[in-house]
Write an enzyme that holds these catalytic residues in place. Sequence first.
Site, short mmCIF file in Angstrom:
data_model
loop_
_atom_site.label_atom_id
_atom_site.label_comp_id
_atom_site.label_asym_id
_atom_site.label_seq_id
_atom_site.Cartn_x
_atom_site.Cartn_y
_atom_site.Cartn_z
CB SER A 14 1.94 9.44 -2.44
OG SER A 14 2.04 9.70 -1.06
CE1 TYR B 195 -3.22 8.17 -1.14
CE2 TYR B 195 -1.15 8.08 0.08
CZ TYR B 195 -1.99 8.72 -0.82
OH TYR B 195 -1.60 9.90 -1.40
#
Length: 253
Positions: A145, A158
């Site tokens: 990501s 995350y």
Amino acid sequence: MKNLFDVTGKYALVVGASSGIGRQFAKALAEQGANVAIAARRVERLEELKAEVEAFGVKCVPVACDVTSEESIITCVETVKKEFGRIDILCNNAGIDIFNDFFTYSTEDWDKTMDTNIRGMFLMSREVGKLMKEQNYGKVINTASIGGRFASEGNIAYYASKGAVVNFTRGLAADLAPYNVTVNAIAPGVFDTELTHDTLSTPFGQSSLQRVPMKRFGEDGDLDGILLYFASDACSYCTGQTIFVDGGLTMLL
Ligand code: NDP
């Protein structure tokens, strides 16, 4: 001319294929001729996808898998091995994202995020890696990501997990390099999926959009090119790399 990106007749396993980016990965590989096993927890979604994948004239095997369970991962890989005999391409794409204030971020949410986003990736890679070693062939593609390079407030687990994916990709690439297995990661920018949909219309989402030089969120198909590069023999000497596909978001000063 030979199609460098050809995956015809290859056998792929896409983990986290029941929606969003993984669903598109499965369709893109199938459209280019790969047989695809699709894994996730929501089996009914996989059954729907199976019909779409098979419409490309390839085999599709839906497999129930919860990547937070080692047993479930081992069973999943055994099932795919039984059905396909081999796994040429592994997409480690399962992921979750739990937003919360740092000071009240629960241990359970931290563990759940880490178990899904990085521990599951390790376990799946280890089990499929054994097969790829025997085959002396494999292409592993991890979903990282932009949050693997940059971070912001309110989403600590995350960012930690995706940073781990980027360096896990390097370590796994080193471990599997002697066996003709390449390992790379795709780091998407902001794509409208079930994971992000609710935040895209918030001030945070809209300010993200304004910062994207291409002035749009990612769409189905925007990751297909890099996916097919990493999945095919075009990627014969590139390993341990993370490519950002984000409309230019992470190249800004
Ligand atoms: P979705 O929520 O649409 O898809 C997530 C996928 O992961 C689903 O197929 C889900 O399947 C699967 N998954 C989640 N938990 C588990 C589990 N325990 N076991 C097995 N599968 C699981 O989101 P996206 O498509 O957006 O996300 C896909 C990947 O892309 C994630 O790794 C995410 O971090 C990453 N990403 C997404 C971005 C975006 O903007 N959308 C940006 C950057 C990265 P099921 O629930 O059926 O198990």
